[in-house]
Design an enzyme around this catalytic site. Structure first.
Site, short mmCIF file in Angstrom:
data_model
loop_
_atom_site.label_atom_id
_atom_site.label_comp_id
_atom_site.label_asym_id
_atom_site.label_seq_id
_atom_site.Cartn_x
_atom_site.Cartn_y
_atom_site.Cartn_z
N GLY A 174 0.82 -1.22 0.00
CA GLY A 174 0.00 0.00 0.00
C GLY A 174 0.85 1.26 0.00
O GLY A 174 0.49 2.26 0.61
N GLY A 209 17.86 7.64 -2.90
CA GLY A 209 18.85 6.86 -2.16
C GLY A 209 19.07 5.54 -2.86
O GLY A 209 19.63 5.48 -3.93
N ASN A 230 1.28 -2.44 5.44
CA ASN A 230 0.64 -1.13 5.59
C ASN A 230 -0.70 -1.02 4.87
O ASN A 230 -1.58 -0.28 5.32
CB ASN A 230 1.60 -0.06 5.04
CG ASN A 230 0.91 1.27 4.83
OD1 ASN A 230 0.66 2.02 5.78
ND2 ASN A 230 0.54 1.56 3.58
N TYR A 290 -13.72 -2.00 10.82
CA TYR A 290 -12.33 -1.53 10.69
C TYR A 290 -11.58 -1.72 12.02
O TYR A 290 -10.49 -2.29 12.06
CB TYR A 290 -12.35 -0.05 10.29
CG TYR A 290 -10.98 0.60 10.19
CD1 TYR A 290 -10.20 0.45 9.05
CD2 TYR A 290 -10.47 1.37 11.25
CE1 TYR A 290 -8.94 1.05 8.96
CE2 TYR A 290 -9.22 1.97 11.17
CZ TYR A 290 -8.47 1.81 10.02
OH TYR A 290 -7.23 2.41 9.93
N ILE A 317 -4.13 10.54 11.26
CA ILE A 317 -3.03 10.93 10.37
C ILE A 317 -3.65 11.56 9.13
O ILE A 317 -4.56 10.98 8.52
CB ILE A 317 -2.18 9.69 9.98
CG1 ILE A 317 -1.76 8.87 11.22
CG2 ILE A 317 -0.97 10.13 9.16
CD1 ILE A 317 -0.91 9.60 12.25
P1 NAD Z 1 -4.65 5.40 1.99
O1 NAD Z 1 -6.06 4.97 1.69
O2 NAD Z 1 -4.21 6.79 1.70
O3 NAD Z 1 -3.62 4.38 1.26
C1 NAD Z 1 -3.82 2.99 1.30
C2 NAD Z 1 -3.05 2.35 0.16
O4 NAD Z 1 -3.27 0.92 0.23
C3 NAD Z 1 -3.52 2.80 -1.24
O5 NAD Z 1 -2.42 3.13 -2.05
C4 NAD Z 1 -4.28 1.59 -1.77
O6 NAD Z 1 -4.25 1.46 -3.19
C5 NAD Z 1 -3.53 0.44 -1.07
N1 NAD Z 1 -4.34 -0.78 -1.02
C6 NAD Z 1 -5.60 -0.91 -0.56
N2 NAD Z 1 -6.02 -2.17 -0.71
C7 NAD Z 1 -5.00 -2.87 -1.26
C8 NAD Z 1 -4.82 -4.22 -1.67
N3 NAD Z 1 -5.80 -5.12 -1.56
N4 NAD Z 1 -3.63 -4.60 -2.21
C9 NAD Z 1 -2.62 -3.69 -2.35
N5 NAD Z 1 -2.73 -2.39 -1.99
C10 NAD Z 1 -3.91 -1.99 -1.45
O7 NAD Z 1 -4.46 5.03 3.54
P2 NAD Z 1 -3.43 5.61 4.62
O8 NAD Z 1 -4.12 6.66 5.40
O9 NAD Z 1 -2.11 5.90 4.01
O10 NAD Z 1 -3.33 4.34 5.57
C11 NAD Z 1 -2.27 3.40 5.50
C12 NAD Z 1 -2.45 2.41 6.65
O11 NAD Z 1 -2.50 3.13 7.89
C13 NAD Z 1 -3.76 1.63 6.57
O12 NAD Z 1 -3.56 0.31 7.01
C14 NAD Z 1 -4.67 2.38 7.54
O13 NAD Z 1 -5.68 1.55 8.04
C15 NAD Z 1 -3.68 2.78 8.60
N6 NAD Z 1 -4.10 3.93 9.43
C16 NAD Z 1 -4.37 5.14 8.88
C17 NAD Z 1 -4.78 6.18 9.71
C18 NAD Z 1 -5.12 7.55 9.18
O14 NAD Z 1 -5.60 8.38 9.96
N7 NAD Z 1 -4.87 7.86 7.92
C19 NAD Z 1 -4.87 5.98 11.09
C20 NAD Z 1 -4.55 4.73 11.61
C21 NAD Z 1 -4.16 3.70 10.77
#
Ligand code: NAD
Length: 248
Positions: A12, A53, A89, A155, A188
């Site tokens: 991701g 890098g 991730n 979730y 975030i």
């Molecule tokens: P985002 O939605 O911006 O990015 C998620 C990425 O994962 C995307 O590029 C998407 O294409 C990819 N993805 C989704 N399903 C996929 C799959 N089946 N195979 C391959 N790639 C896949 O999310 P983010 O905010 O960057 O979050 C990243 C991680 O952090 C996630 O696990 C999310 O649950 C966790 N998180 C985010 C927050 C927040 O506030 N943003 C808080 C806590 C945890």
């Protein structure tokens, strides 16, 4: 430069927190594999990272599909010959009212957020075991600890499962020289929360002791620490990155 000659897979990583994690490892000397459903986004990210890098490689992959996971590991080994770090991730959050959660929504959330993290770990662990060293870092969520303020139950449940899986794997693979840890980000500022109403944002900004949302780089710094030699005696733990919003 803590990761020179190391090979890191980040799922991701085409955008958001994953992109920041990939950038962090690349700037510290690693070769980074960017695995994402969004193949074009992953390619663009790899192009951005290469001058930063180490080298970067994009792999278009749906991590819920076994053939894609196998191809991810094979491609990484063919390109770089080893795997030092896996960052699970990739995640999804479909926000909806409790009564609207269908079996499909529930199951899809578990598949991406929990099942795929286990099976990606399983796929790299044979490689890590052979070398007697490895690091797995799982991106969970503050909702795993709190039940979720704004995130829905499916979730929060998937992310709590990821914390449990982190401990179970850490127990199992410690003797292979592999550590497994989780990071639980708070709020975030990424695309995942872009649709949150302004009144939610204002309330939470007031409640967070540091009075700001986290950045993807805040999470990346914690992940890099857990993957580094400085964390060699840390396994099965969960590191909160939430500005003090939730404290045990
Ligand atoms: P985002 O939605 O911006 O990015 C998620 C990425 O994962 C995307 O590029 C998407 O294409 C990819 N993805 C989704 N399903 C996929 C799959 N089946 N195979 C391959 N790639 C896949 O999310 P983010 O905010 O960057 O979050 C990243 C991680 O952090 C996630 O696990 C999310 O649950 C966790 N998180 C985010 C927050 C927040 O506030 N943003 C808080 C806590 C945890």
């Amino acid at each position: 430069m803590r990761f020179i000659e190391q090979v890191v897979i980040v799922t991701g990583a085409a955008r958001g927190i994953g992109a920041a994690i990939a950038t962090r490892f690349a700037t510290e000397g690693a070769s980074v594999v960017i695995a994402d459903l969004d193949g074009a986004g992953a390619e663009a990210m790899a192009r951005r990272l290469t001058p930063a890098g180490g080298s970067a490689l994009a792999v278009a992959a749906n991590i819920t599909e076994a053939p894609d996971r196998e191809r991810l590991v094979e491609t990484t080994i063919r390109a770089f010959g080893r795997i030092d770090v896996l960052v699970n991730n990739a995640g999804i959050m479909q926000r909806m009212a409790l009564q609207d959660v269908t079996y499909e929504v529930w199951h899809r959330t578990m598949q991406v957020n929990l099942d795929a993290a286990f099976f990606c770990s399983q796929a790299v662990l044979s490689v890590m075991r052979e070398r007697g060293k490895g690091r797995i870092v799982n991106i969970s969520s503050m909702s795993a600890r709190t039940g979720g303020q704004a995130s829905p139950p499916h979730y929060a449940t998937s992310k709590a499962g990821l914390v449990g899986m982190t401990k179970a794997l850490a127990r199992t693979v410690g003797e292979w020289g592999v550590t497994v840890n989780a990071v639980t980000p708070g709020i975030i500022d990424t695309d995942m929360i872009a649709d949150w109403p302004p009144e939610w944002r204002e309330r939470w900004l007031a409640e967070i002791p540091l009075h700001r949302f986290g950045t993807a780089d805040d999470v990346a710094a914690a992940v890099a620490f857990l993957a580094s030699d400085d964390a060699s005696y840390i396994t099965g733990t969960t590191l909160d990155v939430n500005g003090g919003y939730f404290m045990i």
